[in-house]
Scaffold this active site. Structure first.
Site, short mmCIF file in Angstrom:
data_model
loop_
_atom_site.label_atom_id
_atom_site.label_comp_id
_atom_site.label_asym_id
_atom_site.label_seq_id
_atom_site.Cartn_x
_atom_site.Cartn_y
_atom_site.Cartn_z
N HIS A 1 40.56 43.27 38.71
CA HIS A 1 40.30 43.12 40.02
C HIS A 1 38.90 43.91 40.39
CE1 HIS A 1 40.57 44.17 44.49
NE2 HIS A 1 41.66 43.06 44.41
N ASP B 1 48.67 39.59 42.64
CA ASP B 1 49.01 38.32 42.20
C ASP B 1 50.08 38.11 41.08
OD1 ASP B 1 46.00 36.97 43.22
OD2 ASP B 1 47.77 36.49 44.31
C1 SDX Z 1 42.59 38.68 44.46
O1 SDX Z 1 38.70 41.09 46.24
C2 SDX Z 1 39.98 41.13 46.59
O2 SDX Z 1 40.35 42.09 47.25
C3 SDX Z 1 41.03 40.14 46.09
C4 SDX Z 1 42.54 40.12 46.36
C5 SDX Z 1 42.81 40.27 47.88
O3 SDX Z 1 43.79 40.81 48.35
O4 SDX Z 1 41.93 39.45 48.68
O5 SDX Z 1 42.98 41.49 45.94
C6 SDX Z 1 43.27 38.94 45.75
O6 SDX Z 1 42.03 37.83 44.20
C7 SDX Z 1 43.29 39.37 43.30
C8 SDX Z 1 42.59 38.63 41.91
C9 SDX Z 1 43.31 37.74 41.54
N1 SDX Z 1 42.54 36.84 40.23
C10 SDX Z 1 42.97 36.96 39.01
O7 SDX Z 1 44.01 37.54 38.85
C11 SDX Z 1 42.18 36.19 38.15
C12 SDX Z 1 42.08 36.83 36.84
N2 SDX Z 1 41.13 38.16 37.18
C13 SDX Z 1 39.71 37.92 36.99
O8 SDX Z 1 39.07 36.60 36.74
C14 SDX Z 1 38.89 39.33 37.25
O9 SDX Z 1 39.48 40.23 36.97
C15 SDX Z 1 38.48 39.14 38.85
C16 SDX Z 1 38.06 37.67 39.49
C17 SDX Z 1 39.67 39.37 39.66
C18 SDX Z 1 37.44 40.30 39.16
O10 SDX Z 1 36.26 39.86 38.43
P1 SDX Z 1 35.00 40.74 38.50
O11 SDX Z 1 35.14 42.21 39.04
O12 SDX Z 1 33.83 39.86 38.63
O13 SDX Z 1 34.94 41.32 36.82
P2 SDX Z 1 34.25 40.53 35.60
O14 SDX Z 1 34.53 38.99 35.95
O15 SDX Z 1 32.93 40.94 35.49
O16 SDX Z 1 35.03 40.98 34.38
C19 SDX Z 1 34.58 42.47 33.76
C20 SDX Z 1 35.01 42.27 32.41
C21 SDX Z 1 34.70 40.87 31.73
O17 SDX Z 1 34.20 41.27 30.30
P3 SDX Z 1 33.13 41.78 29.70
O18 SDX Z 1 32.03 40.47 29.87
O19 SDX Z 1 32.60 43.20 30.36
O20 SDX Z 1 33.28 41.90 28.02
O21 SDX Z 1 36.53 42.22 32.17
C22 SDX Z 1 36.94 40.95 31.77
C23 SDX Z 1 35.58 39.92 31.92
O22 SDX Z 1 35.77 39.02 30.79
N3 SDX Z 1 38.03 40.30 32.46
C24 SDX Z 1 39.18 39.99 31.93
C25 SDX Z 1 39.80 39.52 33.20
N4 SDX Z 1 39.15 40.14 34.34
C26 SDX Z 1 38.42 40.61 33.87
N5 SDX Z 1 39.43 39.61 30.84
C27 SDX Z 1 40.65 38.95 30.68
N6 SDX Z 1 41.42 38.79 31.47
C28 SDX Z 1 41.07 38.76 32.93
N7 SDX Z 1 42.04 38.75 33.83
#
Ligand code: SDX
Length: 394
Positions: free
Chosen positions: A272, A329
């Site tokens: 998140h 989710d």
């Molecule tokens: C919602 O914003 C809100 O409040 C949203 C929400 C709401 O109520 O409105 O809470 C609802 O959207 C919840 C999130 C649902 N999405 C998912 O579950 C999709 C999977 N999660 C991600 O794609 C990710 O965690 C996000 C999109 C939720 C957050 O992305 P960020 O903050 O931009 O973080 P990032 O993509 O920069 O990741 C940071 C690191 C990366 O690794 P490095 O490059 O540092 O090595 O964490 C890793 C990412 O690769 N990472 C994951 C991961 N999420 C982040 N690796 C594996 N699996 C994951 N799910």
């Protein structure tokens, strides 16, 4: 950094506004709506009361709640011409596509909603219409996807019972709403009702900042929510759990896959932007999963896979270092499925839940007369050059 402009991709460290609606603390995993902790509201309130709280800022008195609920019931019927538009969609149309199209069409049917100087009374009517009609449109989009006739709303049912009735009743059959499912739906919708400046809410505010009508702004918010990284994740979680089950249920293998930088796969429902601790909503939904599935007598094998996946991830340094925890989710789809709601409707359910939050944030932005949203950029393209006649182009 160039001159006075700072580029902040994804607005990770940029505040867009000041808001009195929802408080999040990502480190401590705190979520309050207008000061009320989410766990108390999920336990003691109901969705329409929480909608009133978010939009008008205080818990309604019994009279205010009765009036608000009654007005919503009176407006659940959707203009026959909108139903005819629905009939034009093929059964393959994704319900989120129908929802965003028909939500936007409300601006055409109620053009007075475009007036930026609406009176309080006119804005409240727009709000009531949207809450009432979006639930009907959502249920009808499901009926369209299974080729069933739409079920008209009943004015004597509360919001959640009416929605379930429109979703699952059939003209020639008696349908009795299950109170366990009504209670679960109230809880889930409350947990999704607002989340400060997330992607879809920021979209609603941006469209509204151009004096876009409430309906057009929410239609745009629905499109943003549909993204798999945002609200679309709840559908992706179930598809991921099903894939893990079909692949023999080896959670560790899929955890390694999620860690592999050469593999685009992410553990859906994990991570998140704000919560760097447990998403408080995930905790409540996980606890509710066991109770609701037991009450409904449903055994869902993917629930155990989800729990194993969570266990494995929470002890894995990759996830610990990045503070990746289950988000709202991760478990919600398991409850929706136990309630009989199909996967392609999961993000529609998220939209119904988030609607009061979008409305409250749009209303706050308009009441505070915030300026039109227009971020800047740093130009990195070609320097100035003269036009090249076609004959001289290579
Ligand atoms: C919602 O914003 C809100 O409040 C949203 C929400 C709401 O109520 O409105 O809470 C609802 O959207 C919840 C999130 C649902 N999405 C998912 O579950 C999709 C999977 N999660 C991600 O794609 C990710 O965690 C996000 C999109 C939720 C957050 O992305 P960020 O903050 O931009 O973080 P990032 O993509 O920069 O990741 C940071 C690191 C990366 O690794 P490095 O490059 O540092 O090595 O964490 C890793 C990412 O690769 N990472 C994951 C991961 N999420 C982040 N690796 C594996 N699996 C994951 N799910």
């Amino acid at each position: 950094q160039s001159g006075y402009i700072t580029i902040d991709p994804g607005y990770k460290n940029t505040g867009a506004t000041q808001s009195a609606i929802t408080f999040l603390d990502g480190e401590l995993g705190i979520l309050n709506y207008r000061g009320y902790p989410i766990d108390q509201l999920a336990e003691k309130s109901n969705f329409i009361e929480v909608a009133y709280l978010l939009i008008y800022g205080s818990l309604p008195t019994a009279t205010e709640l009765e009036e608000f609920s009654t007005k919503i019931k009176m407006h659940t019927l959707v203009h026959e011409d909108i139903r005819k538009i629905l009939d034009g969609f093929p059964s393959t149309a994704h319900p989120m596509g129908i929802l965003s199209s028909l939500a936007g069409s409300l601006t055409a049917f109620y053009p007075e909603s475009l007036n930026p100087n609406q009176t309080e009374e006119e804005m409240n009517l727009s709000i009531i219409r949207l809450i009432a009609k979006l639930s009907t449109i959502a249920a009808w989009s499901y009926k369209n996807s299974i080729g069933h006739p739409v079920i008209y709303p009943k004015n004597n049912l509360d919001y959640c019972s009416n929605f379930l009735h429109m979703m699952f009743a059939y003209p020639t059959e008696e349908y009795k709403v299950n109170p366990v499912v009504v209670d679960a739906l109230n809880k889930l919708l409350i947990l999704h009702a607002d989340h400060e400046q997330n992607c879809s809410t920021s979209t609603v505010r941006l469209v509204g900042s151009a004096n876009g009508s409430l309906y057009s702004s929410v239609s745009a918010g629905i499109c943003a929510l549909w993204g798999p990284l945002h609200g679309g994740a709840n559908q992706e979680v179930i598809e991921m759990l099903e894939a893990i089950k079909a692949d023999g249920g080896d959670s560790k293998k899929w955890i390694e896959k999620a860690k592999d930088k050469n593999d685009p796969f992410r553990l859906m429902g994990f991570g998140h932007r704000v919560y760097k601790n447990f998403d408080p909503r995930a905790k409540i939904i996980k606890a509710a999963c066991d109770t609701i599935l037991a009450d409904l007598g449903v055994v869902d094998p993917v629930l155990n896979i989800a729990k194993e996946l969570e266990e494995a991830a929470l002890t894995d340094p990759y996830f610990i270092d990045r503070k990746l925890y289950p988000n709202v989710d991760f478990y919600s789809g398991i409850i929706y499925r136990a309630m009989g709601i199909p996967t392609e409707m999961f993000t529609v359910m998220f939209a119904l839940g988030r609607l009061p939050g979008w409305i409250a944030q749009w209303k706050e932005m308009r009441t505070n007369k915030e300026p039109i949203g227009r971020p800047r950029q740093i130009y990195t393209g070609e320097t100035v050059r003269d036009y090249i006649p076609m004959a001289e182009r290579k």
